[in-house]
Design a protein around this motif. Structure first.
Motif, PDB file in Angstrom:
ATOM      1  N   ARG A   1      -3.898   4.329  -1.104  1.00 22.28           N
ATOM      2  CA  ARG A   1      -3.172   3.048  -1.014  1.00 22.28           C
ATOM      3  C   ARG A   1      -4.014   1.922  -1.612  1.00 22.28           C
ATOM      4  NH1 ARG A   1       1.327   1.564   1.499  1.00 22.28           N
ATOM      5  NH2 ARG A   1       1.505   3.555   2.572  1.00 22.28           N
ATOM      6  N   GLU A   2      -5.306   1.906  -1.328  1.00 17.47           N
ATOM      7  CA  GLU A   2      -6.199   0.868  -1.839  1.00 17.47           C
ATOM      8  C   GLU A   2      -6.273   0.921  -3.373  1.00 17.47           C
ATOM      9  OE1 GLU A   2     -10.962   0.167  -1.667  1.00 17.47           O
ATOM     10  OE2 GLU A   2      -9.980   0.642   0.242  1.00 17.47           O
ATOM     11  N   LEU A   3      -6.427   2.120  -3.920  1.00 23.19           N
ATOM     12  CA  LEU A   3      -6.502   2.277  -5.370  1.00 23.19           C
ATOM     13  C   LEU A   3      -5.189   1.884  -6.038  1.00 23.19           C
ATOM     14  CD1 LEU A   3      -8.145   3.291  -7.839  1.00 23.19           C
ATOM     15  CD2 LEU A   3      -7.098   5.506  -7.457  1.00 23.19           C
ATOM     16  N   VAL A   4      -4.077   2.338  -5.469  1.00 19.37           N
ATOM     17  CA  VAL A   4      -2.765   2.017  -6.039  1.00 19.37           C
ATOM     18  C   VAL A   4      -2.522   0.508  -6.002  1.00 19.37           C
ATOM     19  CG1 VAL A   4      -0.270   2.278  -5.714  1.00 19.37           C
ATOM     20  CG2 VAL A   4      -1.760   4.278  -5.566  1.00 19.37           C
ATOM     21  N   ARG A   5      -2.876  -0.131  -4.884  1.00 22.66           N
ATOM     22  CA  ARG A   5      -2.694  -1.585  -4.764  1.00 22.66           C
ATOM     23  C   ARG A   5      -3.505  -2.310  -5.852  1.00 22.66           C
ATOM     24  NH1 ARG A   5      -0.865  -4.023  -0.401  1.00 22.66           N
ATOM     25  NH2 ARG A   5      -1.579  -2.345   0.960  1.00 22.66           N
ATOM     26  N   ALA A   6      -4.746  -1.884  -6.078  1.00 23.09           N
ATOM     27  CA  ALA A   6      -5.586  -2.519  -7.091  1.00 23.09           C
ATOM     28  C   ALA A   6      -4.986  -2.357  -8.483  1.00 23.09           C
ATOM     29  CB  ALA A   6      -6.987  -1.927  -7.048  1.00 23.09           C
ATOM     30  N   ILE A   7      -4.477  -1.197  -8.779  1.00 27.28           N
ATOM     31  CA  ILE A   7      -3.893  -0.954 -10.105  1.00 27.28           C
ATOM     32  C   ILE A   7      -2.617  -1.764 -10.284  1.00 27.28           C
ATOM     33  CG2 ILE A   7      -2.783   0.798 -11.554  1.00 27.28           C
ATOM     34  CD1 ILE A   7      -4.922   2.764 -10.522  1.00 27.28           C
TER      35      ILE A   7
ATOM     36  N   ILE B   1       3.586   5.923  -1.917  1.00 27.39           N
ATOM     37  CA  ILE B   1       2.795   4.691  -1.794  1.00 27.39           C
ATOM     38  C   ILE B   1       3.175   3.702  -2.876  1.00 27.39           C
ATOM     39  CG2 ILE B   1       0.449   3.756  -1.990  1.00 27.39           C
ATOM     40  CD1 ILE B   1      -0.513   6.299  -0.524  1.00 27.39           C
ATOM     41  N   VAL B   2       3.353   4.166  -4.105  1.00 27.08           N
ATOM     42  CA  VAL B   2       3.761   3.287  -5.202  1.00 27.08           C
ATOM     43  C   VAL B   2       5.118   2.654  -4.883  1.00 27.08           C
ATOM     44  CG1 VAL B   2       4.557   3.273  -7.619  1.00 27.08           C
ATOM     45  CG2 VAL B   2       2.422   4.415  -7.022  1.00 27.08           C
ATOM     46  N   THR B   3       6.053   3.466  -4.400  1.00 28.27           N
ATOM     47  CA  THR B   3       7.378   2.959  -4.040  1.00 28.27           C
ATOM     48  C   THR B   3       7.264   1.895  -2.957  1.00 28.27           C
ATOM     49  OG1 THR B   3       8.350   5.096  -4.603  1.00 28.27           O
ATOM     50  CG2 THR B   3       9.680   3.622  -3.269  1.00 28.27           C
ATOM     51  N   ASP B   4       6.461   2.152  -1.927  1.00 25.89           N
ATOM     52  CA  ASP B   4       6.294   1.196  -0.819  1.00 25.89           C
ATOM     53  C   ASP B   4       5.686  -0.112  -1.324  1.00 25.89           C
ATOM     54  OD1 ASP B   4       7.286   3.088   0.905  1.00 25.89           O
ATOM     55  OD2 ASP B   4       5.329   3.623   1.763  1.00 25.89           O
ATOM     56  N   LEU B   5       4.675  -0.032  -2.173  1.00 27.12           N
ATOM     57  CA  LEU B   5       3.984  -1.246  -2.622  1.00 27.12           C
ATOM     58  C   LEU B   5       4.796  -2.057  -3.621  1.00 27.12           C
ATOM     59  CD1 LEU B   5       0.332   0.083  -2.969  1.00 27.12           C
ATOM     60  CD2 LEU B   5       1.278  -1.349  -1.160  1.00 27.12           C
ATOM     61  N   LEU B   6       5.744  -1.439  -4.285  1.00 21.72           N
ATOM     62  CA  LEU B   6       6.555  -2.171  -5.267  1.00 21.72           C
ATOM     63  C   LEU B   6       7.780  -2.843  -4.637  1.00 21.72           C
ATOM     64  CD1 LEU B   6       6.417   0.167  -8.372  1.00 21.72           C
ATOM     65  CD2 LEU B   6       5.311  -2.046  -8.086  1.00 21.72           C
TER      66      LEU B   6
ATOM     67  N   GLN C   1       8.034   1.515 -11.119  1.00 19.38           N
ATOM     68  CA  GLN C   1       7.481   2.757 -10.593  1.00 19.38           C
ATOM     69  C   GLN C   1       6.922   3.643 -11.700  1.00 19.38           C
ATOM     70  OE1 GLN C   1       9.993   4.938  -7.938  1.00 19.38           O
ATOM     71  NE2 GLN C   1       8.440   6.468  -7.523  1.00 19.38           N
ATOM     72  N   GLY C   2       7.632   3.768 -12.790  1.00 17.33           N
ATOM     73  CA  GLY C   2       7.173   4.625 -13.886  1.00 17.33           C
ATOM     74  C   GLY C   2       5.854   4.164 -14.475  1.00 17.33           C
ATOM     75  N   ALA C   3       5.743   2.867 -14.732  1.00 14.62           N
ATOM     76  CA  ALA C   3       4.504   2.329 -15.306  1.00 14.62           C
ATOM     77  C   ALA C   3       3.349   2.460 -14.322  1.00 14.62           C
ATOM     78  CB  ALA C   3       4.706   0.867 -15.698  1.00 14.62           C
ATOM     79  N   ALA C   4       3.629   2.209 -13.052  1.00 19.05           N
ATOM     80  CA  ALA C   4       2.578   2.315 -12.039  1.00 19.05           C
ATOM     81  C   ALA C   4       2.096   3.764 -11.899  1.00 19.05           C
ATOM     82  CB  ALA C   4       3.082   1.786 -10.700  1.00 19.05           C
ATOM     83  N   MET C   5       3.024   4.702 -11.859  1.00 21.74           N
ATOM     84  CA  MET C   5       2.642   6.118 -11.747  1.00 21.74           C
ATOM     85  C   MET C   5       1.831   6.553 -12.967  1.00 21.74           C
ATOM     86  SD  MET C   5       3.614   7.418  -8.865  1.00 21.74           S
ATOM     87  CE  MET C   5       3.595   9.180  -9.129  1.00 21.74           C
ATOM     88  N   LYS C   6       2.230   6.071 -14.139  1.00 22.98           N
ATOM     89  CA  LYS C   6       1.533   6.429 -15.370  1.00 22.98           C
ATOM     90  C   LYS C   6       0.093   5.908 -15.349  1.00 22.98           C
ATOM     91  CE  LYS C   6       2.484   6.524 -20.297  1.00 22.98           C
ATOM     92  NZ  LYS C   6       3.416   6.113 -21.342  1.00 22.98           N
ATOM     93  N   ALA C   7      -0.118   4.760 -14.724  1.00 22.62           N
ATOM     94  CA  ALA C   7      -1.458   4.181 -14.641  1.00 22.62           C
ATOM     95  C   ALA C   7      -2.290   4.828 -13.533  1.00 22.62           C
ATOM     96  CB  ALA C   7      -1.357   2.672 -14.402  1.00 22.62           C
TER      97      ALA C   7
END
Length: 161
Positions: A115-121, A155-160, A132-138
């Protein structure tokens, strides 16, 4: 020592200990390595005709890891399906096999670390490019082999939101 060599050595120990579940599980992993090697062979043979490829005798460490991750994922999928079908005996067998194979994988990151890494990205992404697609790709290249893809997606879905 490669992953395949470690599994082969552990297979010999399991055979000596007469641990049949462990023997069967490790044999299936070694078989999966062999299948993966054979899948790559036709492409190598075509390249050899051109003279452009060197002979590929073994899988790379990344390929071995991917094969093992696939085996663990298959066990997880089987556990879910057997649970839906109320087949407790098959669930317990698959759980044991998954746990045996998981010992050969690198340590998985916790949900909080992911979650911490995904939030930073996501925070570093431009506002108009946050989907979601761009975030997952990163995110996925940094977490490859270190976290379950379904957890990352959730996690990406929740944070977006």
């Amino acid at each position: 020592m490669s992953l395949k060599e470690k599994i082969s050595a552990d297979l010999k120990e399991a055979m000596k200990a007469r641990d049949q579940v462990r023997v069967d599980t490790l044999r299936s992993a070694l078989s999966a390595f062999s299948y993966k090697k054979l899948e790559a062979k036709p492409a190598d043979q075509n390249a050899e005709k051109d003279g452009s490829a060197s002979e590929k005798s073994e899988l790379s460490p990344e390929e071995e890891l991917a094969v093992l991750q696939k085996q663990v994922k298959q066990r997880n999928d089987s556990i879910a399906e057997f649970t839906k079908a109320n087949r407790a005996e098959l669930v317990s067998k698959e759980v044991i096999e998954r746990d045996i194979l998981a010992t050969y994988l690198p340590a998985q990151k916790s949900e909080a670390e992911v979650r911490e890494l995904v939030r930073a990205i996501i925070d570093s992404m431009p506002a108009e490019g946050r989907n979601q697609g761009a975030a997952m790709k990163a995110v996925m290249p940094q977490l490859k082999g270190l976290a379950d893809g379904n957890l990352v997606r959730q996690i990406v879905t929740d944070l977006l939101k």
